[in-house]
Design a protein around this motif. Structure first.
Motif, PDB file in Angstrom:
ATOM      1  N   LEU A   7       0.799  -1.216  -0.333  1.00 27.70           N
ATOM      2  CA  LEU A   7      -0.322   0.248  -0.226  1.00 27.70           C
ATOM      3  C   LEU A   7       0.989   1.554   0.182  1.00 27.70           C
ATOM      4  CD1 LEU A   7      -2.632   0.828   0.214  1.00 27.70           C
ATOM      5  CD2 LEU A   7      -2.714   1.211   3.303  1.00 27.70           C
ATOM      6  N   ALA A   8       2.004   1.092   0.765  1.00 26.50           N
ATOM      7  CA  ALA A   8       2.653   2.429   1.227  1.00 26.50           C
ATOM      8  C   ALA A   8       3.904   2.515   1.157  1.00 26.50           C
ATOM      9  CB  ALA A   8       1.564   3.393   1.861  1.00 26.50           C
ATOM     10  N   SER A   9       4.520   1.502   0.465  1.00 27.86           N
ATOM     11  CA  SER A   9       6.404   0.923   1.085  1.00 27.86           C
ATOM     12  C   SER A   9       6.973   2.836   0.833  1.00 27.86           C
ATOM     13  CB  SER A   9       6.780   0.849   1.294  1.00 27.86           C
ATOM     14  OG  SER A   9       6.597   0.454  -0.941  1.00 27.86           O
ATOM     15  N   HIS A  10       6.153   3.495  -0.075  1.00 25.12           N
ATOM     16  CA  HIS A  10       7.168   4.432  -0.057  1.00 25.12           C
ATOM     17  C   HIS A  10       6.917   6.309   0.836  1.00 25.12           C
ATOM     18  CE1 HIS A  10       3.049   6.099  -1.748  1.00 25.12           C
ATOM     19  NE2 HIS A  10       3.675   7.423  -1.975  1.00 25.12           N
ATOM     20  N   ILE A  11       5.892   5.782   1.771  1.00 27.39           N
ATOM     21  CA  ILE A  11       6.397   7.080   2.970  1.00 27.39           C
ATOM     22  C   ILE A  11       6.885   6.022   4.058  1.00 27.39           C
ATOM     23  CG2 ILE A  11       4.096   7.905   1.540  1.00 27.39           C
ATOM     24  CD1 ILE A  11       2.360   6.537   3.807  1.00 27.39           C
ATOM     25  N   ASP A  12       6.844   6.980   5.248  1.00 29.47           N
ATOM     26  CA  ASP A  12       7.001   6.747   6.474  1.00 29.47           C
ATOM     27  C   ASP A  12       5.488   5.757   6.821  1.00 29.47           C
ATOM     28  OD1 ASP A  12       7.700   6.680   9.228  1.00 29.47           O
ATOM     29  OD2 ASP A  12       7.543   8.814   9.702  1.00 29.47           O
ATOM     30  N   PRO A  13       6.040   4.430   7.003  1.00 27.05           N
ATOM     31  CA  PRO A  13       4.713   4.113   8.443  1.00 27.05           C
ATOM     32  C   PRO A  13       3.863   5.077   8.770  1.00 27.05           C
ATOM     33  CG  PRO A  13       6.920   2.630   8.722  1.00 27.05           C
ATOM     34  CD  PRO A  13       6.616   4.073   8.021  1.00 27.05           C
ATOM     35  N   GLU A  14       4.554   5.861   9.784  1.00 27.92           N
ATOM     36  CA  GLU A  14       3.951   6.744  10.897  1.00 27.92           C
ATOM     37  C   GLU A  14       2.704   7.748   9.939  1.00 27.92           C
ATOM     38  OE1 GLU A  14       4.354  10.690  14.110  1.00 27.92           O
ATOM     39  OE2 GLU A  14       5.795   8.266  13.606  1.00 27.92           O
ATOM     40  N   LYS A  15       3.937   8.250   8.258  1.00 30.84           N
ATOM     41  CA  LYS A  15       2.310   9.762   7.595  1.00 30.84           C
ATOM     42  C   LYS A  15       1.382   8.261   7.013  1.00 30.84           C
ATOM     43  CE  LYS A  15       2.444  11.710   3.796  1.00 30.84           C
ATOM     44  NZ  LYS A  15       2.868  12.152   2.696  1.00 30.84           N
ATOM     45  N   LEU A  16       1.102   6.884   6.953  1.00 32.79           N
ATOM     46  CA  LEU A  16       0.369   6.026   6.705  1.00 32.79           C
ATOM     47  C   LEU A  16      -0.647   5.776   8.084  1.00 32.79           C
ATOM     48  CD1 LEU A  16      -1.317   4.089   4.570  1.00 32.79           C
ATOM     49  CD2 LEU A  16       0.495   1.971   5.178  1.00 32.79           C
ATOM     50  N   ARG A  72      -4.458   5.560  -0.445  1.00 30.71           N
ATOM     51  CA  ARG A  72      -3.261   5.448  -2.173  1.00 30.71           C
ATOM     52  C   ARG A  72      -2.936   7.091  -2.477  1.00 30.71           C
ATOM     53  NH1 ARG A  72      -4.996   0.591  -3.766  1.00 30.71           N
ATOM     54  NH2 ARG A  72      -2.735  -1.016  -2.674  1.00 30.71           N
ATOM     55  N   TRP A  73      -4.286   8.079  -2.725  1.00 29.33           N
ATOM     56  CA  TRP A  73      -4.226   9.258  -3.611  1.00 29.33           C
ATOM     57  C   TRP A  73      -3.981  10.027  -2.391  1.00 29.33           C
ATOM     58  CZ3 TRP A  73      -7.284  13.614  -1.781  1.00 29.33           C
ATOM     59  CH2 TRP A  73      -7.239  14.805  -2.531  1.00 29.33           C
ATOM     60  N   ARG A  74      -4.469  10.278  -0.737  1.00 29.33           N
ATOM     61  CA  ARG A  74      -4.075  10.871  -0.164  1.00 29.33           C
ATOM     62  C   ARG A  74      -2.036  10.914   0.404  1.00 29.33           C
ATOM     63  NH1 ARG A  74      -8.057  12.118   4.897  1.00 29.33           N
ATOM     64  NH2 ARG A  74     -10.389  11.700   3.993  1.00 29.33           N
ATOM     65  N   ILE A  75      -1.798   9.834   0.125  1.00 32.38           N
ATOM     66  CA  ILE A  75      -0.623   9.659   0.746  1.00 32.38           C
ATOM     67  C   ILE A  75       0.408   9.976  -0.542  1.00 32.38           C
ATOM     68  CG2 ILE A  75      -1.112   8.184   2.430  1.00 32.38           C
ATOM     69  CD1 ILE A  75      -0.268   5.650   0.611  1.00 32.38           C
ATOM     70  N   ARG A  76       0.024   9.977  -1.762  1.00 26.83           N
ATOM     71  CA  ARG A  76       0.913  10.386  -3.185  1.00 26.83           C
ATOM     72  C   ARG A  76       2.313  11.198  -2.593  1.00 26.83           C
ATOM     73  NH1 ARG A  76      -3.446  12.862  -7.258  1.00 26.83           N
ATOM     74  NH2 ARG A  76      -3.805  14.261  -5.965  1.00 26.83           N
ATOM     75  N   ASP A  77       2.974  11.657  -2.983  1.00 29.09           N
ATOM     76  CA  ASP A  77       3.577  12.770  -2.804  1.00 29.09           C
ATOM     77  C   ASP A  77       5.095  12.714  -3.858  1.00 29.09           C
ATOM     78  OD1 ASP A  77       4.329  12.062   0.775  1.00 29.09           O
ATOM     79  OD2 ASP A  77       3.633  13.105  -0.367  1.00 29.09           O
TER      80      ASP A  77
END
Length: 95
Positions: free
Chosen positions: A43-52, A90-95
């Motif tokens: 789901l989100a390996s490109h961001i910090d887990p805390e942000k997820l 996924r939309w919210r965490i895109r960077d």
């Protein structure tokens, strides 16, 4: 607006456990959340887990009061109650 405080530890299996405290004024709730390595990687390996976790709680708080959020759950449980969760997060965490 709610304040979200996150404390996390990675366990020996690579899964992550979080203690999340949500405060609004004098009122607080505490939640214990597990994030499996597989779900994080997918789901989100490109961001910090805390942000997820933070974005996931923001998602939840837009839909229900903090008192209605389960005290203990695995992050994948959110999609069982809110089918749009994964697409929207996924939309919210895109960077």
């Amino acid at each position: 607006m709610a304040e979200i405080l996150i404390e996390w530890d990675q366990d020996y299996t690579g899964d992550m456990s979080f203690k999340v405290t949500v405060s609004e004024g004098e009122s607080k709730t505490t939640h214990f959340v597990t994030l499996t390595r597989g779900h994080y990687d997918r789901l989100a390996s490109h961001i910090d887990p805390e942000k997820l976790i933070r974005k996931s709680f923001e998602f939840l708080l837009e839909r229900e009061p903090k008192e209605s959020i389960m005290e203990q759950f695995e992050l994948t449980d959110i999609a069982r109650y809110f089918p749009s969760y994964e697409k929207e997060i996924r939309w919210r965490i895109r960077d």
